[in-house]
Design a protein around this motif. Structure first.
Motif, PDB file in Angstrom:
ATOM      1  N   ILE A 268       0.844  -1.202   0.000  1.00 29.04           N
ATOM      2  CA  ILE A 268       0.000   0.000   0.000  1.00 29.04           C
ATOM      3  C   ILE A 268       0.878   1.251   0.000  1.00 29.04           C
ATOM      4  CG2 ILE A 268      -1.667   1.306   1.395  1.00 29.04           C
ATOM      5  CD1 ILE A 268      -2.993  -1.432   1.985  1.00 29.04           C
ATOM      6  N   LEU A 269       1.981   1.218   0.776  1.00 24.66           N
ATOM      7  CA  LEU A 269       2.911   2.354   0.787  1.00 24.66           C
ATOM      8  C   LEU A 269       3.505   2.606  -0.597  1.00 24.66           C
ATOM      9  CD1 LEU A 269       4.973   2.162   4.095  1.00 24.66           C
ATOM     10  CD2 LEU A 269       3.429   3.982   3.318  1.00 24.66           C
ATOM     11  N   SER A 270       3.945   1.509  -1.239  1.00 31.52           N
ATOM     12  CA  SER A 270       4.548   1.659  -2.568  1.00 31.52           C
ATOM     13  C   SER A 270       3.528   2.183  -3.571  1.00 31.52           C
ATOM     14  CB  SER A 270       5.081   0.320  -3.087  1.00 31.52           C
ATOM     15  OG  SER A 270       5.921  -0.247  -2.147  1.00 31.52           O
ATOM     16  N   LEU A 271       2.312   1.701  -3.426  1.00 33.13           N
ATOM     17  CA  LEU A 271       1.268   2.122  -4.354  1.00 33.13           C
ATOM     18  C   LEU A 271       0.976   3.616  -4.182  1.00 33.13           C
ATOM     19  CD1 LEU A 271      -0.655   0.858  -6.489  1.00 33.13           C
ATOM     20  CD2 LEU A 271      -2.379   0.770  -4.703  1.00 33.13           C
ATOM     21  N   LYS A 272       0.922   4.026  -2.913  1.00 29.40           N
ATOM     22  CA  LYS A 272       0.673   5.435  -2.609  1.00 29.40           C
ATOM     23  C   LYS A 272       1.709   6.331  -3.290  1.00 29.40           C
ATOM     24  CE  LYS A 272      -1.471   5.861   1.933  1.00 29.40           C
ATOM     25  NZ  LYS A 272      -1.128   6.022   3.345  1.00 29.40           N
ATOM     26  N   SER A 273       2.957   5.870  -3.246  1.00 29.64           N
ATOM     27  CA  SER A 273       4.025   6.719  -3.757  1.00 29.64           C
ATOM     28  C   SER A 273       3.932   6.914  -5.270  1.00 29.64           C
ATOM     29  CB  SER A 273       5.390   6.147  -3.380  1.00 29.64           C
ATOM     30  OG  SER A 273       5.630   4.986  -4.137  1.00 29.64           O
ATOM     31  N   ILE A 274       3.226   6.019  -5.960  1.00 26.19           N
ATOM     32  CA  ILE A 274       3.146   6.205  -7.412  1.00 26.19           C
ATOM     33  C   ILE A 274       1.775   6.649  -7.886  1.00 26.19           C
ATOM     34  CG2 ILE A 274       4.992   4.574  -7.948  1.00 26.19           C
ATOM     35  CD1 ILE A 274       2.698   2.664  -8.891  1.00 26.19           C
ATOM     36  N   VAL A 275       0.761   6.455  -7.079  1.00 21.58           N
ATOM     37  CA  VAL A 275      -0.576   6.667  -7.618  1.00 21.58           C
ATOM     38  C   VAL A 275      -0.839   8.138  -7.914  1.00 21.58           C
ATOM     39  CG1 VAL A 275      -2.047   7.001  -5.577  1.00 21.58           C
ATOM     40  CG2 VAL A 275      -2.885   5.672  -7.501  1.00 21.58           C
ATOM     41  N   GLY A 276      -0.300   9.040  -7.073  1.00 21.39           N
ATOM     42  CA  GLY A 276      -0.476  10.456  -7.339  1.00 21.39           C
ATOM     43  C   GLY A 276       0.378  10.893  -8.521  1.00 21.39           C
ATOM     44  N   GLY A 277       1.591  10.352  -8.589  1.00 20.49           N
ATOM     45  CA  GLY A 277       2.560  10.776  -9.594  1.00 20.49           C
ATOM     46  C   GLY A 277       2.271  10.295 -11.004  1.00 20.49           C
ATOM     47  N   ARG A 278       1.287   9.420 -11.192  1.00 21.13           N
ATOM     48  CA  ARG A 278       0.901   8.925 -12.510  1.00 21.13           C
ATOM     49  C   ARG A 278       2.098   8.412 -13.303  1.00 21.13           C
ATOM     50  NH1 ARG A 278      -3.361  11.890 -15.242  1.00 21.13           N
ATOM     51  NH2 ARG A 278      -4.410  13.205 -13.732  1.00 21.13           N
ATOM     52  N   GLU A 279       2.862   7.551 -12.633  1.00 21.50           N
ATOM     53  CA  GLU A 279       4.038   7.069 -13.337  1.00 21.50           C
ATOM     54  C   GLU A 279       3.715   5.913 -14.269  1.00 21.50           C
ATOM     55  OE1 GLU A 279       7.387   6.634 -10.669  1.00 21.50           O
ATOM     56  OE2 GLU A 279       6.527   8.290  -9.545  1.00 21.50           O
ATOM     57  N   CYS A 280       2.488   5.457 -14.187  1.00 22.29           N
ATOM     58  CA  CYS A 280       2.095   4.492 -15.204  1.00 22.29           C
ATOM     59  C   CYS A 280       0.864   5.006 -15.904  1.00 22.29           C
ATOM     60  CB  CYS A 280       1.887   3.112 -14.609  1.00 22.29           C
ATOM     61  SG  CYS A 280       0.565   3.041 -13.431  1.00 22.29           S
ATOM     62  N   LEU A 281       0.513   4.311 -16.966  1.00 28.84           N
ATOM     63  CA  LEU A 281      -0.499   4.845 -17.875  1.00 28.84           C
ATOM     64  C   LEU A 281      -1.871   5.043 -17.260  1.00 28.84           C
ATOM     65  CD1 LEU A 281      -0.147   3.482 -21.399  1.00 28.84           C
ATOM     66  CD2 LEU A 281      -1.909   5.092 -20.796  1.00 28.84           C
TER      67      LEU A 281
ATOM     68  N   ILE B 277      -7.127  -1.799  -9.294  1.00 30.90           N
ATOM     69  CA  ILE B 277      -6.037  -0.859  -9.023  1.00 30.90           C
ATOM     70  C   ILE B 277      -5.620  -0.143 -10.309  1.00 30.90           C
ATOM     71  CG2 ILE B 277      -3.632  -0.673  -8.259  1.00 30.90           C
ATOM     72  CD1 ILE B 277      -4.306  -2.952  -6.262  1.00 30.90           C
ATOM     73  N   LEU B 278      -5.586  -0.888 -11.409  1.00 28.48           N
ATOM     74  CA  LEU B 278      -5.233  -0.253 -12.687  1.00 28.48           C
ATOM     75  C   LEU B 278      -6.253   0.826 -13.054  1.00 28.48           C
ATOM     76  CD1 LEU B 278      -3.976  -3.348 -14.706  1.00 28.48           C
ATOM     77  CD2 LEU B 278      -2.615  -1.426 -13.870  1.00 28.48           C
ATOM     78  N   ASN B 279      -7.505   0.601 -12.676  1.00 29.99           N
ATOM     79  CA  ASN B 279      -8.541   1.602 -12.929  1.00 29.99           C
ATOM     80  C   ASN B 279      -8.249   2.924 -12.229  1.00 29.99           C
ATOM     81  OD1 ASN B 279     -10.267   0.434 -14.716  1.00 29.99           O
ATOM     82  ND2 ASN B 279     -11.426  -0.648 -13.131  1.00 29.99           N
ATOM     83  N   LEU B 280      -7.559   2.805 -11.074  1.00 33.71           N
ATOM     84  CA  LEU B 280      -7.206   4.024 -10.334  1.00 33.71           C
ATOM     85  C   LEU B 280      -6.348   4.934 -11.195  1.00 33.71           C
ATOM     86  CD1 LEU B 280      -6.133   2.722  -6.823  1.00 33.71           C
ATOM     87  CD2 LEU B 280      -8.249   3.875  -7.424  1.00 33.71           C
ATOM     88  N   PHE B 281      -5.465   4.294 -11.981  1.00 36.38           N
ATOM     89  CA  PHE B 281      -4.550   5.073 -12.810  1.00 36.38           C
ATOM     90  C   PHE B 281      -5.266   5.635 -14.030  1.00 36.38           C
ATOM     91  CE2 PHE B 281      -1.778   2.101 -10.567  1.00 36.38           C
ATOM     92  CZ  PHE B 281      -0.952   3.011  -9.957  1.00 36.38           C
ATOM     93  N   ARG B 282      -6.316   4.928 -14.421  1.00 34.82           N
ATOM     94  CA  ARG B 282      -7.026   5.358 -15.636  1.00 34.82           C
ATOM     95  C   ARG B 282      -7.881   6.579 -15.351  1.00 34.82           C
ATOM     96  NH1 ARG B 282      -8.043  -0.587 -16.506  1.00 34.82           N
ATOM     97  NH2 ARG B 282      -6.170  -1.201 -17.617  1.00 34.82           N
ATOM     98  N   CYS B 283      -8.567   6.591 -14.202  1.00 35.47           N
ATOM     99  CA  CYS B 283      -9.333   7.791 -13.899  1.00 35.47           C
ATOM    100  C   CYS B 283      -8.434   8.762 -13.134  1.00 35.47           C
ATOM    101  CB  CYS B 283     -10.604   7.463 -13.130  1.00 35.47           C
ATOM    102  SG  CYS B 283     -10.352   6.445 -11.707  1.00 35.47           S
ATOM    103  N   ASP B 284      -8.922   9.940 -12.946  1.00 32.76           N
ATOM    104  CA  ASP B 284      -8.044  10.996 -12.445  1.00 32.76           C
ATOM    105  C   ASP B 284      -7.537  10.770 -11.024  1.00 32.76           C
ATOM    106  OD1 ASP B 284      -9.488  13.763 -14.222  1.00 32.76           O
ATOM    107  OD2 ASP B 284      -7.714  12.532 -14.602  1.00 32.76           O
TER     108      ASP B 284
END
Lengths: 281, 289
Positions: A268-281, B277-284
């Motif tokens: 969850i920590l690792s995910l947090k660090s990237i989810v805001g930064g949009r480092e993946c598509l 989780i991938l959906n999280l990246f797809r939406c804002d």
């Protein structure tokens, strides 16, 4: 770290059978927590029986605290140092009440009655079963019986306890209870633990994970080292811990997560660090 | 109409002694044809006692059990017929093995059903395939096999009788993860081919989620919940309160959701979890404010 059990170039077979274990090299250090994983028939139980002189190597050597397991004179001492808890608690109970069962080991060590009393009380306290000391064992749940079995070994004051799938018959709460007990013994009393298990979430609690495949050690290391080798594990049809599997799928979808994550909170920590930064598509 | 109907069933162990123990109190459930039912509950919650009523191994202290609408205890002499309809695989089924070859052991049930030799042979072969063992094992002594293999042989023995209902008490305990997964897959195939009813007792929440249409949750001898699998495992708090758990992936989704991520909580497979989780990246952004 100081070596406790040294398994050196060991091969093993029963009589004229095929080799069940080949080229095993493994060191268990004093106070270390080691988990042993592998499919049914991969040699986990055989290996654990070599550690307390229940079985002797066909080639190579096993020493426990410097004592060679093929030395008949030392067998008794070795078994006092390394205790074994089995899968089915019903198969290892010898007495009618909890305290009698726990006292069985110390009685056989010919200790004084006062010392036996003390060891029984202390070991029951250490597994949280003291209040049941006068209970009939047959009225206990599976998890409670398993803790009594562990207590019986603790009362022998061993250097190491081997637990062969101790939780496979238990419900989730009892399973957690038994695991907490094992961890406590390891941390507080510095007893080395060898945990044979099919549960990945149990295996990752250890300092060292050993993966067995067809009688050989496929890989050994810290949980992180082992579970970073996803390709090797998959190739040998090992199931990954759920969190590791999830991380792999996400990585394959271009998420920038590190390899070898096996802990939910770390994930969850690792995910947090990237989810805001949009480092993946 | 329900296939198995249980009405006001109670069971007390050692009833006429001075330490009676109530194992089941006032159970009312209906199981329908062609369902897969999972049963979960802490140790001592009454799961095994309950399933032993399904084929008349235990007689209710009070209340009744009806199969196809017929009270199975109406004529106790006919109880044997019920055992051909409802096959039970106990915990530690490997202890039920007794013949000197695997073939004979699996054929024992069908032989007692007075089937022809060809039919018996077909059934043995079919069941050994179903549990995922090689044919070469048929000539071996069951006592040469590993624990997991013995368990599969015992299960094949019950499958070979093709009962309308097959009840499995902890069939996967002690199997490695791959064998476990294969076993569950094979059981599903068997179910869709035989169109039978399966009842499976397990402590492994992943198995239960994977296979069950509905889940019966037992707690202290009573029915705590009985509902569709999805609805049961959305009640994570209740399950944990009574000593059970949710699948690990579901737990991760709970945690993410509690952290404010917009993910579904009723996710039961790693694949679906990854998709969420991938959906999280797809939406804002993916975070709730």
């Amino acid at each position: 770290m100081e070596k406790l059990i040294d398994i050196n170039n060991v091969n093993f077979k029963y009589n004229d059978g095929n080799y069940i274990l080949s080229d095993i090299n493994l060191i268990i250090n004093r106070g270390e927590f080691v988990s042993l994983l592998g499919s049914n028939g991969s040699g986990k139980s055989t290996l654990s029986k070599l550690c307390n002189a229940m079985l002797m190597p066909t080639h190579g050597s096993v020493t426990v605290d410097g004592l060679n397991t093929i030395d008949n004179k030392e067998k008794y001492n070795i078994r006092c140092k390394v205790g074994l808890v089995q899968q089915n608690p019903d198969n290892q109970i010898v007495a009618a009440t909890v305290e009698e069962d726990v006292a069985f080991g110390p009685e056989n060590l010919q200790l004084s009655p006062e010392e036996i009393r003390k060891r029984v009380d202390d070991s029951l306290k250490s597994v949280g079963m003291y209040k049941y000391k006068d209970s009939s064992i047959y009225k206990l749940s599976g998890g409670e019986k398993q803790k009594v079995a562990i207590s019986g070994i603790v009362a022998m004051q061993p250097e190491c306890i081997i637990l062969d799938e101790p939780t496979s018959m238990l419900d989730p709460k009892s399973r957690k209870d038994v695991l907490d007990t094992i961890i406590k013994l390891n941390k507080e009393q510095k007893i080395a633990i060898i945990l044979v298990t099919h549960y990945m979430d149990e295996a990752v609690l250890a300092d060292k994970v050993v993966m067995m495949d067809k009688g050989r050690i496929l890989i050994q290391g810290t949980p992180k080292e082992v579970f970073s080798n996803v390709e090797l594990l998959k190739e040998h049809k090992f199931t990954l811990p759920e969190v590791t599997e999830l991380t792999e799928i996400l990585r394959n979808n271009r998420c920038d997560l590190p390899r070898g994550i096996y802990d939910e909170d770390e994930f969850i920590l690792s995910l947090k660090s990237i989810v805001g930064g949009r480092e993946c598509l | 109409m329900s296939l198995i109907e249980i009405r006001n069933l109670s069971y007390i162990y050692s009833k006429d002694t001075n330490c009676p123990k109530t194992a089941l109190s006032n159970i009312n459930i209906d199981i329908y044809d062609n369902e897969i039912i999972g049963i979960i509950g802490h140790t001592g919650s009454g799961k095994s006692t309950l399933v032993q009523h399904f084929n008349g191994l235990l007689k209710p202290t009070s209340g009744g059990i009806y199969i196809n609408g017929l009270d199975i205890w109406k004529n106790p002499k006919k109880i044997r017929d019920i055992r051909f309809k409802v096959g039970l695989v106990f915990q530690y089924p490997e202890y039920q093995i007794f013949e000197d070859t695997v073939y004979k052991d699996i054929a024992f049930g069908p032989c007692n059903m007075n089937l022809g030799p060809n039919e018996i042979q077909n059934r043995v072969i079919e069941s050994i395939r179903m549990v995922g063992l090689p044919f070469s094992i048929l000539d071996k002594s069951p006592f040469e096999l590993s624990g997991g293999e013995k368990r599969k042989v015992a299960i094949a023995g019950v499958m070979a009788m093709k009962p309308n209902v097959i009840v499995l008490d902890e069939p996967t305990a002690g199997l490695d993860p791959l064998s476990r997964k294969n076993f569950i897959e094979n059981l599903k195939t068997y179910h869709s081919r035989e169109k039978n009813t399966i009842v499976i007792v397990s402590h492994n929440m992943e198995d239960i989620v994977e296979i069950s249409d509905r889940v019966l949750v037992m707690n202290n001898g009573r029915v705590e919940m009985f509902d569709r699998t999805k609805d049961i495992f959305s009640n994570g708090d209740v399950l944990m309160r009574i000593g059970l758990d949710v699948p690990k992936i579901t737990k991760i989704m709970f945690k993410l959701s509690n952290e404010g991520y917009r993910v579904k909580r009723d996710v039961f497979s790693v694949k679906d979890g990854a998709e969420e989780i991938l959906n999280l990246f797809r939406c804002d952004g993916g975070l709730n404010d």
